[in-house]
Design an enzyme around this catalytic site. Structure first.
Site, PDB file in Angstrom:
ATOM      1  N   ASP A 114      98.835  17.656  65.618  1.00 50.18           N
ATOM      2  CA  ASP A 114      98.243  16.315  65.618  1.00 50.18           C
ATOM      3  C   ASP A 114      97.530  16.064  64.291  1.00 50.18           C
ATOM      4  OD1 ASP A 114      97.417  13.850  66.485  1.00 50.18           O
ATOM      5  OD2 ASP A 114      95.956  14.584  67.928  1.00 50.18           O
ATOM      6  N   LYS A 115      97.298  14.774  64.045  1.00 51.86           N
ATOM      7  CA  LYS A 115      96.514  14.346  62.881  1.00 51.86           C
ATOM      8  C   LYS A 115      95.414  13.431  63.401  1.00 51.86           C
ATOM      9  CE  LYS A 115      95.810  10.451  60.522  1.00 51.86           C
ATOM     10  NZ  LYS A 115      95.537   9.131  61.128  1.00 51.86           N
ATOM     11  N   HIS A 116      94.263  13.488  62.761  1.00 53.53           N
ATOM     12  CA  HIS A 116      93.199  12.560  63.155  1.00 53.53           C
ATOM     13  C   HIS A 116      92.496  12.066  61.898  1.00 53.53           C
ATOM     14  CE1 HIS A 116      90.785  10.904  66.481  1.00 53.53           C
ATOM     15  NE2 HIS A 116      89.782  10.940  65.618  1.00 53.53           N
ATOM     16  N   SER A 117      92.052  10.821  61.955  1.00 57.71           N
ATOM     17  CA  SER A 117      91.366  10.241  60.803  1.00 57.71           C
ATOM     18  C   SER A 117      89.889  10.089  61.127  1.00 57.71           C
ATOM     19  CB  SER A 117      91.989   8.865  60.514  1.00 57.71           C
ATOM     20  OG  SER A 117      91.099   8.069  59.770  1.00 57.71           O
ATOM     21  N   SER A 131      82.578  14.547  67.887  1.00 63.26           N
ATOM     22  CA  SER A 131      83.379  13.499  68.520  1.00 63.26           C
ATOM     23  C   SER A 131      84.870  13.780  68.331  1.00 63.26           C
ATOM     24  CB  SER A 131      83.009  12.148  67.898  1.00 63.26           C
ATOM     25  OG  SER A 131      83.951  11.172  68.245  1.00 63.26           O
ATOM     26  N   ARG A 189      77.580   4.903  70.183  1.00 65.06           N
ATOM     27  CA  ARG A 189      77.397   4.948  68.717  1.00 65.06           C
ATOM     28  C   ARG A 189      77.970   3.701  68.055  1.00 65.06           C
ATOM     29  NH1 ARG A 189      80.826   9.454  67.186  1.00 65.06           N
ATOM     30  NH2 ARG A 189      80.204   9.143  65.035  1.00 65.06           N
ATOM     31  N   LYS A 242      87.659  15.976  71.467  1.00 68.18           N
ATOM     32  CA  LYS A 242      88.934  15.447  71.981  1.00 68.18           C
ATOM     33  C   LYS A 242      90.093  16.339  71.561  1.00 68.18           C
ATOM     34  CE  LYS A 242      88.371  11.308  69.725  1.00 68.18           C
ATOM     35  NZ  LYS A 242      87.024  10.795  69.600  1.00 68.18           N
ATOM     36  N   LYS A 243      90.061  16.738  70.302  1.00 72.65           N
ATOM     37  CA  LYS A 243      91.208  17.475  69.753  1.00 72.65           C
ATOM     38  C   LYS A 243      91.296  18.870  70.366  1.00 72.65           C
ATOM     39  CE  LYS A 243      92.494  14.060  67.804  1.00 72.65           C
ATOM     40  NZ  LYS A 243      93.811  13.442  67.987  1.00 72.65           N
ATOM     41  N   THR A 286      93.143   3.072  66.737  1.00 73.48           N
ATOM     42  CA  THR A 286      94.570   3.104  67.103  1.00 73.48           C
ATOM     43  C   THR A 286      94.810   2.552  68.504  1.00 73.48           C
ATOM     44  OG1 THR A 286      94.831   4.996  65.661  1.00 73.48           O
ATOM     45  CG2 THR A 286      96.544   4.686  67.302  1.00 73.48           C
TER      46      THR A 286
END
Ligand code: URA
Length: 436
Positions: free
Chosen positions: A80-83, A183, A168, A187-188, A120
């Protein structure tokens, strides 16, 4: 310990123990900690920070606030990728189906808009019928059959983050290294990933305004994630201008579809997307180097495989089967679309990117209060990039809005957010650094 005592200790600058942090997070689920106390806790952390021990404890407590997914029987790497969040950042929408073309599984748990940045999940909700809250079984089935699925946090996946994130968003406590680390990673890690690449945004449209802070956040995320067993690296990318041409919800889906269809796309968006994809697929052994990855990405897009993955993912999650072919019929449209021209001709030299994100919120494309329903049609398209020449025939962008009042406000915001120069402007790479 009482929640107010834990808040007080952090407010006064002391280190919290893993037990205190765990108690506070568990107290949220048990309704012994209310929303006001969560807001106060995040503000205390915002001002007094957390050391790496506290950040790890917060991440793990938030991960353990729900269940952890298990991918036994899935015989390919789970990636996976997360920003960390940006303006115009539609990379996840493109990258998930792109990665899925290379024999990996991409179970992507994404977020809603946060602060001035888009999310997203909000963008995907512009697709009619797309179920961003799919249950576990559906999520697994789509990942297995398509290779990728993007959904929001389900009620039982890191629920503590879901609550803290929403608080937040409207309490001005987003820009905090320990809170962002916990945060993202709660999740990841709960998603059971084997490989993760982080896109750490840096600049005036990111939560980390300067390079040192972006590196510190990257280091924090990479260290906690690797310690918890997910092989993780981070790229630091520039967010001193919008990423790509469109900013907003439906309009970013439109731009992503253009990318997936192999149409000409913004070069910075492509560079960032491909670099993140390459980083991940090299790390899990699919490619030997960046140049192999880039040429395979080009081939996969022009073969139509990547678009097909996106189409299959959307329809498996409830969108019309012909969504991709007839996207313009299905996506919401703004009542008014008008260009904004600069007062004088010149080269785009700088942008106040945060202001552009806030301008979308003012058109109800992002939230001002917890749980607000969005207008998914509003935003900006065809945004000029730094280095572009604009004049009385070439607009800075088009505004997609619902009425003249919204247009006038957006125009004022954009004209003050974009600075022009009379001489040509140097264009820099959007990729700034890599943290392993
Ligand atoms: N993305 C997240 O999931 N959380 C943050 O705090 C910032 C970006």
């Amino acid at each position: 310990m009482l929640p107010q005592e834990i808040i007080r200790k952090k407010r006064d600058g002391f280190e919290l123990s893993a037990r205190e942090i765990g108690e506070f997070i568990r107290g949220m689920a048990e309704k012994k900690v209310d929303d006001g106390q969560v807001a106060a806790f995040t503000m205390a952390v915002f001002f007094n920070k957390m050391n790496s021990k506290e950040t790890t404890a917060l991440t793990l407590a938030m991960r353990d606030s729900g269940k952890t997914l298990n991918w036994k029987g899935f015989d390919k790497p789970i990636v996976d990728k997360h920003s960390s969040g940006g303006v115009g950042d539609k990379v996840s929408l493109i990258l998930a189906p792109l990665l899925a073309a290379f024999d990996v599984y991409v179970p992507m748990i994404a977020g809603r808009g946060l602060g001035h940045t888009g999310g997203t999940i909000d963008k995907l909700e512009a697709i009619p019928g797309y179920n961003t809250q799919a249950d576990d079984d559906t999520f697994r089935k789509v990942v297995k059959n398509v290779g990728c699925a993007i959904i929001g946090q389900t009620a039982d996946l890191a629920p503590a983050d879901k609550k803290i994130y929403a608080i937040r968003d409207v309490c001005a406590t987003v820009e905090s290294i320990p809170l962002i680390t916990a945060s993202i990673l709660s999740k990841k890690l709960a998603a059971g990933l084997e490989y993760l690449v982080m896109d750490l945004k840096c600049g005036n449209g990111a939560f980390m305004g300067n390079f040192e802070d972006a590196c510190a956040l990257a280091r924090s995320i990479v260290d906690v994630a690797n310690m918890a067993g997910t092989k993780t690296s981070a790229l630091i990318s520039d967010m001193n201008q919008v990423l790509g041409k469109n900013v907003g919800n439906a309009v970013e889906i439109r731009e992503s579809l253009d990318f997936l269809q192999g149409l000409p796309v913004d070069s910075r968006l492509k560079e960032v997307t491909f670099a993140l994809g390459a980083e991940l697929l090299i790390s899990c052994g699919r490619f030997k180097d960046k140049s192999e990855a880039f040429s395979k990405f080009e081939q996969a897009i022009s073969s139509g495989r990547v678009l097909e993955n996106f189409a299959k993912m959307c329809s498996a999650l409830g969108a019309p089967v012909d969504f991709v072919e007839n996207a313009d019929k299905y996506l919401p449209h703004a009542a008014l679309i008008k260009p904004i021209y600069a007062a004088q001709a010149g080269y785009v030299a700088a942008m106040d990117t945060r202001k552009i994100g806030v301008a979308v919120i003012k058109m109800h494309g992002g939230r001002t209060v917890f749980g607000e329903k969005l207008d998914l049609a509003t935003g900006f398209t065809d945004f000029a990039q730094i280095g572009d020449y604009v004049d009385e025939k070439t607009p800075l962008c088009f505004v997609c809005c619902q009425n003249e009042n919204q247009f006038e406000t957006a125009k004022e915001d954009i004209l003050s957010a974009v600075k022009l120069s009379q001489t040509a402007v140097k264009i820099n790479s959007p990729l700034l650094a890599k943290i392993k």
